[in-house]
Design a protein around this motif. Sequence first.
Motif, PDB file in Angstrom:
ATOM      1  N   LYS A  14       0.816  -1.216   0.000  1.00 50.57           N
ATOM      2  CA  LYS A  14       0.000   0.000   0.000  1.00 50.57           C
ATOM      3  C   LYS A  14       0.851   1.269   0.000  1.00 50.57           C
ATOM      4  O   LYS A  14       0.314   2.367   0.024  1.00 50.57           O
ATOM      5  CB  LYS A  14      -0.911   0.019   1.231  1.00 50.57           C
ATOM      6  CG  LYS A  14      -1.973  -1.055   1.248  1.00 50.57           C
ATOM      7  CD  LYS A  14      -2.866  -0.890   2.466  1.00 50.57           C
ATOM      8  CE  LYS A  14      -4.059  -1.817   2.392  1.00 50.57           C
ATOM      9  NZ  LYS A  14      -5.117  -1.396   3.291  1.00 50.57           N
ATOM     10  N   LEU A  15       2.173   1.112  -0.012  1.00 48.08           N
ATOM     11  CA  LEU A  15       3.079   2.251   0.100  1.00 48.08           C
ATOM     12  C   LEU A  15       3.638   2.672  -1.254  1.00 48.08           C
ATOM     13  O   LEU A  15       4.162   1.845  -2.002  1.00 48.08           O
ATOM     14  CB  LEU A  15       4.245   1.915   1.032  1.00 48.08           C
ATOM     15  CG  LEU A  15       3.899   1.642   2.492  1.00 48.08           C
ATOM     16  CD1 LEU A  15       5.129   1.168   3.239  1.00 48.08           C
ATOM     17  CD2 LEU A  15       3.317   2.884   3.147  1.00 48.08           C
ATOM     18  N   GLU A  16       3.549   3.964  -1.541  1.00 46.38           N
ATOM     19  CA  GLU A  16       4.195   4.546  -2.713  1.00 46.38           C
ATOM     20  C   GLU A  16       5.369   5.374  -2.202  1.00 46.38           C
ATOM     21  O   GLU A  16       5.204   6.239  -1.336  1.00 46.38           O
ATOM     22  CB  GLU A  16       3.236   5.450  -3.480  1.00 46.38           C
ATOM     23  CG  GLU A  16       3.887   6.130  -4.659  1.00 46.38           C
ATOM     24  CD  GLU A  16       3.021   7.198  -5.297  1.00 46.38           C
ATOM     25  OE1 GLU A  16       3.508   7.825  -6.245  1.00 46.38           O
ATOM     26  OE2 GLU A  16       1.885   7.418  -4.839  1.00 46.38           O
ATOM     27  N   VAL A  17       6.561   5.100  -2.749  1.00 47.82           N
ATOM     28  CA  VAL A  17       7.761   5.808  -2.310  1.00 47.82           C
ATOM     29  C   VAL A  17       7.780   7.191  -2.951  1.00 47.82           C
ATOM     30  O   VAL A  17       7.722   7.326  -4.172  1.00 47.82           O
ATOM     31  CB  VAL A  17       9.033   5.025  -2.673  1.00 47.82           C
ATOM     32  CG1 VAL A  17      10.271   5.784  -2.212  1.00 47.82           C
ATOM     33  CG2 VAL A  17       9.003   3.628  -2.054  1.00 47.82           C
ATOM     34  N   LEU A  18       7.858   8.248  -2.105  1.00 49.07           N
ATOM     35  CA  LEU A  18       7.872   9.627  -2.595  1.00 49.07           C
ATOM     36  C   LEU A  18       9.299  10.102  -2.858  1.00 49.07           C
ATOM     37  O   LEU A  18       9.594  10.628  -3.923  1.00 49.07           O
ATOM     38  CB  LEU A  18       7.182  10.555  -1.598  1.00 49.07           C
ATOM     39  CG  LEU A  18       5.717  10.221  -1.289  1.00 49.07           C
ATOM     40  CD1 LEU A  18       5.177  11.165  -0.218  1.00 49.07           C
ATOM     41  CD2 LEU A  18       4.869  10.277  -2.546  1.00 49.07           C
ATOM     42  N   CYS A  59      -1.927   0.480   8.728  1.00 50.53           N
ATOM     43  CA  CYS A  59      -3.371   0.324   8.514  1.00 50.53           C
ATOM     44  C   CYS A  59      -3.727  -1.078   8.034  1.00 50.53           C
ATOM     45  O   CYS A  59      -4.814  -1.579   8.329  1.00 50.53           O
ATOM     46  CB  CYS A  59      -3.899   1.376   7.547  1.00 50.53           C
ATOM     47  SG  CYS A  59      -3.280   1.232   5.858  1.00 50.53           S
ATOM     48  N   ALA A  60      -2.834  -1.758   7.309  1.00 48.45           N
ATOM     49  CA  ALA A  60      -3.120  -3.117   6.839  1.00 48.45           C
ATOM     50  C   ALA A  60      -3.252  -4.066   8.024  1.00 48.45           C
ATOM     51  O   ALA A  60      -4.121  -4.937   8.041  1.00 48.45           O
ATOM     52  CB  ALA A  60      -2.025  -3.601   5.888  1.00 48.45           C
ATOM     53  N   ARG A  61      -2.410  -3.890   9.030  1.00 46.78           N
ATOM     54  CA  ARG A  61      -2.493  -4.723  10.230  1.00 46.78           C
ATOM     55  C   ARG A  61      -3.805  -4.468  10.957  1.00 46.78           C
ATOM     56  O   ARG A  61      -4.469  -5.392  11.405  1.00 46.78           O
ATOM     57  CB  ARG A  61      -1.318  -4.430  11.158  1.00 46.78           C
ATOM     58  CG  ARG A  61      -1.347  -5.285  12.417  1.00 46.78           C
ATOM     59  CD  ARG A  61      -0.191  -4.991  13.323  1.00 46.78           C
ATOM     60  NE  ARG A  61       1.043  -5.382  12.666  1.00 46.78           N
ATOM     61  CZ  ARG A  61       2.242  -5.070  13.110  1.00 46.78           C
ATOM     62  NH1 ARG A  61       2.375  -4.380  14.212  1.00 46.78           N
ATOM     63  NH2 ARG A  61       3.314  -5.459  12.468  1.00 46.78           N
ATOM     64  N   SER A  62      -4.190  -3.210  11.038  1.00 45.13           N
ATOM     65  CA  SER A  62      -5.439  -2.851  11.680  1.00 45.13           C
ATOM     66  C   SER A  62      -6.625  -3.458  10.930  1.00 45.13           C
ATOM     67  O   SER A  62      -7.537  -4.010  11.530  1.00 45.13           O
ATOM     68  CB  SER A  62      -5.571  -1.332  11.735  1.00 45.13           C
ATOM     69  OG  SER A  62      -6.806  -0.953  12.277  1.00 45.13           O
ATOM     70  N   GLY A  65      -6.758  -7.175  11.563  1.00 44.82           N
ATOM     71  CA  GLY A  65      -7.259  -7.429  12.915  1.00 44.82           C
ATOM     72  C   GLY A  65      -8.760  -7.266  13.002  1.00 44.82           C
ATOM     73  O   GLY A  65      -9.459  -8.079  13.617  1.00 44.82           O
ATOM     74  N   LYS A  66      -9.286  -6.242  12.343  1.00 45.22           N
ATOM     75  CA  LYS A  66     -10.735  -6.020  12.341  1.00 45.22           C
ATOM     76  C   LYS A  66     -11.455  -7.145  11.610  1.00 45.22           C
ATOM     77  O   LYS A  66     -12.513  -7.601  12.039  1.00 45.22           O
ATOM     78  CB  LYS A  66     -11.064  -4.671  11.704  1.00 45.22           C
ATOM     79  CG  LYS A  66     -10.697  -3.498  12.575  1.00 45.22           C
ATOM     80  CD  LYS A  66     -10.934  -2.177  11.874  1.00 45.22           C
ATOM     81  CE  LYS A  66     -10.412  -1.021  12.719  1.00 45.22           C
ATOM     82  NZ  LYS A  66     -10.463   0.242  11.991  1.00 45.22           N
ATOM     83  N   ALA A  67     -10.877  -7.603  10.509  1.00 45.99           N
ATOM     84  CA  ALA A  67     -11.476  -8.708   9.758  1.00 45.99           C
ATOM     85  C   ALA A  67     -11.494  -9.985  10.601  1.00 45.99           C
ATOM     86  O   ALA A  67     -12.483 -10.726  10.599  1.00 45.99           O
ATOM     87  CB  ALA A  67     -10.718  -8.939   8.455  1.00 45.99           C
ATOM     88  N   MET A  68     -10.401 -10.231  11.345  1.00 49.28           N
ATOM     89  CA  MET A  68     -10.343 -11.413  12.194  1.00 49.28           C
ATOM     90  C   MET A  68     -11.368 -11.325  13.328  1.00 49.28           C
ATOM     91  O   MET A  68     -12.039 -12.309  13.650  1.00 49.28           O
ATOM     92  CB  MET A  68      -8.947 -11.607  12.764  1.00 49.28           C
ATOM     93  CG  MET A  68      -8.811 -12.880  13.585  1.00 49.28           C
ATOM     94  SD  MET A  68      -7.143 -13.160  14.158  1.00 49.28           S
ATOM     95  CE  MET A  68      -6.396 -13.707  12.642  1.00 49.28           C
TER      96      MET A  68
END
Length: 152
Positions: A14-18, A59-62, A65-68
């Motif tokens: 999900k990360l774009e390098v600036l 945010c991906a971890r969050s 976790g919410k999905a689980m």
Amino acid sequence: MAKAKDLTGKTFGKLEVLHRSPKRSKGGRALWVCRCECEAITEVQSHHLLSGSIISCGCARSDAGKAMQQYNKEHLIKDGVYTHLLTSKVRSDSKTGVKGVTITKNGKYQARITVKNQHIHLGLFNTLEEAAAARKAAEEKYHKPLLEDNNE
């Protein structure tokens, strides 16, 4: 020392390098300023980006976790009880080999069961067999209805 690879404009998860950060990590490694899909800005070491060990600002971890939690709520929790734990095995460090039965300092066997975060004392017994029977009866009374409803 080899020249650092330019990661500007590349996407990792999900990360774009600036751009490369003027700062360095505590270990002296290059840091890259990245924008996450959620619009958060974060700095990440290049080896974490390249290895895939960091794919978002967190945010991906969050989200995972919410999905689980949602899955557990829909499939594994009945009346506030995580039913999967009801069928778990005896702990490897158990001195009695019976779930919910411990040995007291005076040599008696204490039987207990927990239901909906309420600890229920089933009694003190002279033999392991008596304590195990009390625990088994309590499982039939308290756990079996929850397990039947969840098809465990």
